[in-house]
Scaffold this motif. Structure first.
Motif, PDB file in Angstrom:
ATOM      1  N   TYR A 233       0.833  -1.206   0.000  1.00 37.12           N
ATOM      2  CA  TYR A 233       0.000   0.000   0.000  1.00 37.12           C
ATOM      3  C   TYR A 233       0.868   1.257   0.000  1.00 37.12           C
ATOM      4  N   SER A 234       1.971   1.195   0.722  1.00 39.05           N
ATOM      5  CA  SER A 234       2.897   2.321   0.738  1.00 39.05           C
ATOM      6  C   SER A 234       3.516   2.527  -0.645  1.00 39.05           C
ATOM      7  N   ILE A 235       3.826   1.435  -1.334  1.00 42.75           N
ATOM      8  CA  ILE A 235       4.408   1.532  -2.674  1.00 42.75           C
ATOM      9  C   ILE A 235       3.402   2.121  -3.660  1.00 42.75           C
ATOM     10  N   VAL A 236       2.147   1.659  -3.603  1.00 45.83           N
ATOM     11  CA  VAL A 236       1.118   2.172  -4.508  1.00 45.83           C
ATOM     12  C   VAL A 236       0.900   3.669  -4.285  1.00 45.83           C
ATOM     13  N   LEU A 237       0.796   4.093  -3.024  1.00 44.72           N
ATOM     14  CA  LEU A 237       0.611   5.511  -2.721  1.00 44.72           C
ATOM     15  C   LEU A 237       1.827   6.332  -3.166  1.00 44.72           C
ATOM     16  N   LEU A 238       3.021   5.757  -2.990  1.00 45.57           N
ATOM     17  CA  LEU A 238       4.233   6.448  -3.442  1.00 45.57           C
ATOM     18  C   LEU A 238       4.217   6.630  -4.957  1.00 45.57           C
ATOM     19  N   PHE A 239       3.844   5.593  -5.690  1.00 43.17           N
ATOM     20  CA  PHE A 239       3.789   5.686  -7.151  1.00 43.17           C
ATOM     21  C   PHE A 239       2.776   6.740  -7.604  1.00 43.17           C
ATOM     22  N   VAL A 240       1.603   6.761  -6.955  1.00 37.31           N
ATOM     23  CA  VAL A 240       0.570   7.727  -7.346  1.00 37.31           C
ATOM     24  C   VAL A 240       1.037   9.149  -7.050  1.00 37.31           C
ATOM     25  N   GLY A 241       1.583   9.368  -5.832  1.00 32.53           N
ATOM     26  CA  GLY A 241       2.071  10.701  -5.474  1.00 32.53           C
ATOM     27  C   GLY A 241       3.211  11.153  -6.366  1.00 32.53           C
ATOM     28  N   CYS A 242       4.157  10.262  -6.637  1.00 31.15           N
ATOM     29  CA  CYS A 242       5.285  10.603  -7.517  1.00 31.15           C
ATOM     30  C   CYS A 242       4.811  10.891  -8.932  1.00 31.15           C
ATOM     31  N   PHE A 243       3.845  10.107  -9.398  1.00 26.48           N
ATOM     32  CA  PHE A 243       3.333  10.295 -10.762  1.00 26.48           C
ATOM     33  C   PHE A 243       2.705  11.673 -10.913  1.00 26.48           C
ATOM     34  N   ILE A 282      11.185   5.924  -7.635  1.00 26.82           N
ATOM     35  CA  ILE A 282      10.566   4.891  -8.468  1.00 26.82           C
ATOM     36  C   ILE A 282      11.623   3.933  -9.018  1.00 26.82           C
ATOM     37  N   CYS A 283      12.727   4.480  -9.518  1.00 26.67           N
ATOM     38  CA  CYS A 283      13.787   3.637 -10.082  1.00 26.67           C
ATOM     39  C   CYS A 283      14.422   2.758  -9.006  1.00 26.67           C
ATOM     40  N   SER A 284      14.547   3.254  -7.782  1.00 23.04           N
ATOM     41  CA  SER A 284      15.149   2.464  -6.702  1.00 23.04           C
ATOM     42  C   SER A 284      14.287   1.255  -6.367  1.00 23.04           C
ATOM     43  N   ILE A 285      12.975   1.455  -6.258  1.00 27.09           N
ATOM     44  CA  ILE A 285      12.074   0.337  -5.963  1.00 27.09           C
ATOM     45  C   ILE A 285      12.176  -0.726  -7.052  1.00 27.09           C
ATOM     46  N   LEU A 286      12.151  -0.298  -8.297  1.00 30.18           N
ATOM     47  CA  LEU A 286      12.222  -1.261  -9.399  1.00 30.18           C
ATOM     48  C   LEU A 286      13.601  -1.901  -9.496  1.00 30.18           C
ATOM     49  N   VAL A 332       4.750  -8.549  -7.239  1.00 33.08           N
ATOM     50  CA  VAL A 332       3.523  -7.852  -7.614  1.00 33.08           C
ATOM     51  C   VAL A 332       2.932  -7.189  -6.374  1.00 33.08           C
ATOM     52  N   VAL A 333       2.571  -5.907  -6.477  1.00 30.99           N
ATOM     53  CA  VAL A 333       1.946  -5.178  -5.376  1.00 30.99           C
ATOM     54  C   VAL A 333       0.609  -4.617  -5.836  1.00 30.99           C
ATOM     55  N   GLY A 334      -0.336  -4.582  -4.936  1.00 30.36           N
ATOM     56  CA  GLY A 334      -1.660  -4.063  -5.277  1.00 30.36           C
ATOM     57  C   GLY A 334      -2.412  -4.924  -6.262  1.00 30.36           C
ATOM     58  N   GLY A 335      -1.879  -6.109  -6.568  1.00 32.60           N
ATOM     59  CA  GLY A 335      -2.540  -7.006  -7.492  1.00 32.60           C
ATOM     60  C   GLY A 335      -2.356  -6.662  -8.958  1.00 32.60           C
ATOM     61  N   VAL A 336      -1.773  -5.490  -9.270  1.00 30.27           N
ATOM     62  CA  VAL A 336      -1.677  -5.055 -10.673  1.00 30.27           C
ATOM     63  C   VAL A 336      -0.289  -4.563 -11.065  1.00 30.27           C
ATOM     64  N   ILE A 337       0.497  -4.063 -10.112  1.00 27.85           N
ATOM     65  CA  ILE A 337       1.791  -3.458 -10.435  1.00 27.85           C
ATOM     66  C   ILE A 337       2.886  -4.498 -10.260  1.00 27.85           C
ATOM     67  N   GLU A 338       3.572  -4.832 -11.346  1.00 30.48           N
ATOM     68  CA  GLU A 338       4.704  -5.748 -11.285  1.00 30.48           C
ATOM     69  C   GLU A 338       5.991  -4.933 -11.199  1.00 30.48           C
ATOM     70  N   LEU A 339       6.731  -5.141 -10.102  1.00 28.76           N
ATOM     71  CA  LEU A 339       7.909  -4.327  -9.823  1.00 28.76           C
ATOM     72  C   LEU A 339       9.099  -4.853 -10.621  1.00 28.76           C
ATOM     73  N   ASP A 340       9.195  -4.338 -11.825  1.00 26.75           N
ATOM     74  CA  ASP A 340      10.291  -4.696 -12.713  1.00 26.75           C
ATOM     75  C   ASP A 340      10.661  -3.458 -13.508  1.00 26.75           C
ATOM     76  N   LEU A 341      11.884  -3.409 -14.002  1.00 22.40           N
ATOM     77  CA  LEU A 341      12.315  -2.240 -14.769  1.00 22.40           C
ATOM     78  C   LEU A 341      11.461  -2.015 -16.006  1.00 22.40           C
ATOM     79  N   LYS A 342      10.804  -3.070 -16.490  1.00 20.44           N
ATOM     80  CA  LYS A 342       9.916  -2.913 -17.644  1.00 20.44           C
ATOM     81  C   LYS A 342       8.719  -2.031 -17.301  1.00 20.44           C
ATOM     82  N   PHE A 343       8.398  -1.919 -16.014  1.00 21.12           N
ATOM     83  CA  PHE A 343       7.265  -1.098 -15.598  1.00 21.12           C
ATOM     84  C   PHE A 343       7.508   0.383 -15.901  1.00 21.12           C
ATOM     85  N   LEU A 344       8.796   0.769 -16.042  1.00 21.96           N
ATOM     86  CA  LEU A 344       9.117   2.154 -16.391  1.00 21.96           C
ATOM     87  C   LEU A 344       8.509   2.547 -17.738  1.00 21.96           C
TER      88      LEU A 344
END
Length: 379
Positions: A233-243, A282-286, A332-344
């Motif tokens: 949940y922290s990762i999803v909120l971080l991604f949304v805020g950063c985006f 974002i890059c550090s997490i991935l 995979v976090v949040g059921g939809v986000i796969e934490l891989d560099l391809k996610f960039l």
């Protein structure tokens, strides 16, 4: 217990900073496990979060509402996400007051069983680098925020509280996440090296040894899944805020380039700092998730290159290969986000679409404003 005390000694100053910043429970510190310290830390978290939420509200009323339409909406959403994100971090901290110390003890116990010795110097160096990056961001953000607010003290305090402090807290929280993932990658590398030595250098590898490394790989995979599930949940909120903030600052940079009359260097540098900070998070997490996947790929390459006459050993190796290839969604976090560099790539596509939306909104808003002004003049 001796190994556990060595681990706590290695992490002590980082754990102390985390406890003060409300990103780790006080029970993780030696001698602070009784109810009095838990109640004291709970009171500190409650008071700190109450002050933070109140100051964020006053920043919204006194500063954010005074901005133009687009900036006002996006900054309000971003500030709201920060308020929720800090609450989630503190909730995880409160819920982990009992099980987080047990996780550290389990790490020490399993390391002893595997014969893995924690490298204190390497761990301290890794933590020091991450803390240095957070400290550098803190100093630059404080200075540029005060500069951009024209040294108006109350505006600077409200802005720092609403936007800088949440990123400092989340940065300290994610150092724990990076450290856990990096520790998993280090242990996975050790398993791969031992397996390579066993299968490619020894003449008669034993099935029992291969089976032991296969079980170690299972434990590391399950622990990776547990870590990502805890922080999801922290990762999803971080991604949304950063985006949101990344695209807003990118749009402001575009406006600055499009309008050369803007010569406020403080705001330019401030926007560049935020762009670098959000992209770095974002890059550090991935990146740290990719490290684990890379180590698993190396292990799979070694297993695919082995061929033996012993049918039982070959069957164990085949099971090991199937185990690595099986997608257990540990990244995979949040059921939809796969934490891989391809996610960039997906983020860049979404960012481009959102940026186009901001441009269209800005053009439409400007045209409507001119139209209304023209009608008012005619009247």
């Amino acid at each position: 217990m001796e190994r556990f005390q060595q681990l706590i000694k290695t992490l002590y100053w980082f754990l102390l900073i985390s406890v003060v910043a409300n990103t780790a429970p006080i029970t993780i510190l030696p001698g602070c496990t009784n109810r009095f310290y838990r109640l004291l830390h709970l009171c500190w978290m409650t008071v700190w979060y109450g002050c933070f939420a109140l100051a964020s509200y006053w920043e919204f009323v006194l500063i954010t509402l005074q901005r133009v339409s687009l900036d006002r909406y996006l900054n309000a959403i971003e500030s709201g996400i920060y308020v929720i994100h800090i609450f989630v971090i503190m909730l995880i901290t409160f819920q982990g007051r009992n099980w987080i110390p047990k996780v550290l003890k389990d790490i020490v116990r399993t390391d002893l069983e595997r014969g893995y010795a924690i490298d204190g110097k390497r761990t301290k160096k890794f933590i020091a680098l991450q803390l240095f990056l957070v400290w550098m961001f803190t100093c630059l953000a404080f200075a540029m925020d005060i500069w951009s607010q024209k040294c108006v003290i109350f505006k600077s305090i409200l802005s720092i509280n609403s936007y800088v402090m949440p990123n400092i807290i989340s940065g300290l929280s994610f150092i724990q996440y990076y450290l856990l993932l990096q520790g998993i990658a280090w242990r996975q590398r050790k398993v791969t090296e031992n397996l390579e030595r066993l299968l490619l250098q020894l003449c008669n590898p034993r099935k029992v040894e291969v089976q032991r490394y296969r079980l170690q790989h299972v434990d590391l995979t399950n622990f990776t899944k547990l870590v990502n599930r805890t922080f999801q949940y922290s990762i999803v909120l971080l991604f949304v805020g950063c985006f949101l903030n990344f695209n807003l600052n990118l749009f402001l940079v575009y406006q600055g380039i499009d309008n050369p009359a803007i010569d406020d260097w403080a705001k330019w540098l401030y926007m560049i700092l935020w762009l670098a900070m959000h992209l770095g998070k974002i890059c550090s997490i991935l990146y740290f998730n990719h490290n684990i996947q890379n180590e698993q790929s190396k292990c799979l390459t070694i297993l695919n290159g082995v061929s033996c006459n012993d049918s039982d050993l070959q069957e164990t190796i085949n099971h090991f290969i199937i185990q690595i290839r099986t997608n257990v969604r540990q990244h995979v976090v949040g059921g939809v986000i796969e934490l891989d560099l391809k996610f960039l790539t997906a983020l860049l596509v979404a960012s481009a679409n959102f940026f186009i939306f901001l441009l269209q909104y800005d053009v439409t808003y400007e045209a409507l404003s001119k139209s209304m002004q023209g009608n008012t003049t005619k009247t």
